[in-house]
Design a protein around this motif. Structure first.
Motif, short mmCIF file in Angstrom:
data_model
loop_
_atom_site.label_atom_id
_atom_site.label_comp_id
_atom_site.label_asym_id
_atom_site.label_seq_id
_atom_site.Cartn_x
_atom_site.Cartn_y
_atom_site.Cartn_z
N ALA A 196 0.81 -1.22 0.00
CA ALA A 196 0.00 0.00 0.00
C ALA A 196 0.84 1.27 0.00
N ALA A 197 2.15 1.16 -0.23
CA ALA A 197 3.04 2.32 -0.22
C ALA A 197 3.38 2.75 -1.64
N GLU B 242 11.78 9.42 -3.36
CA GLU B 242 11.40 8.50 -2.30
C GLU B 242 10.49 9.12 -1.25
N CYS B 243 9.76 10.18 -1.61
CA CYS B 243 8.68 10.65 -0.74
C CYS B 243 7.69 9.51 -0.70
N THR B 244 7.12 9.23 0.46
CA THR B 244 6.31 8.03 0.66
C THR B 244 4.91 8.37 1.13
N VAL C 223 -1.67 4.40 -0.27
CA VAL C 223 -2.52 4.34 -1.45
C VAL C 223 -3.79 5.18 -1.27
N ASP C 224 -4.34 5.24 -0.04
CA ASP C 224 -5.54 6.05 0.20
C ASP C 224 -5.29 7.53 -0.07
N CYS C 225 -4.17 8.05 0.38
CA CYS C 225 -3.84 9.46 0.14
C CYS C 225 -3.55 9.72 -1.33
N PRO D 232 4.05 2.53 -7.25
CA PRO D 232 4.17 1.54 -6.18
C PRO D 232 5.62 1.37 -5.73
N ARG D 233 5.80 1.32 -4.41
CA ARG D 233 7.13 1.13 -3.84
C ARG D 233 7.46 -0.36 -3.84
N PRO D 234 8.68 -0.74 -4.20
CA PRO D 234 9.06 -2.15 -4.11
C PRO D 234 8.96 -2.61 -2.65
#
Length: 60
Positions: free
Chosen positions: A18-19, A25-27, A30-32, A50-52
């Motif tokens: 969900a990241a 690399e600002c994180t 998924v909701d935001c 999507p972040r690995p």
């Protein structure tokens, strides 16, 4: 690897699907990203992808 959303502070452990991140690399969660951010990083204006995931290392 950041462990929480920079907007809402939701937990984003290394194995979370969900990241999302930008090229800096600002994180964000998924909701935001799908909601108020509309797929755009508020820090740099870049696209969020999507972040690995990373498997947590066992504690020895």
């Amino acid at each position: 690897m950041k462990s929480q959303c920079e907007r809402c502070n939701a937990a984003l452990p290394p194995d979370s699907a969900a990241a999302l991140i930008c090229s800096y690399e600002c994180t964000f969660c998924v909701d935001c990203v799908q909601g108020p951010l509309d797929g755009v990083c508020p820090n740099c204006g870049g696209q969020l992808q999507p972040r690995p995931t990373r498997v947590a290392k066992p504690i020895a």
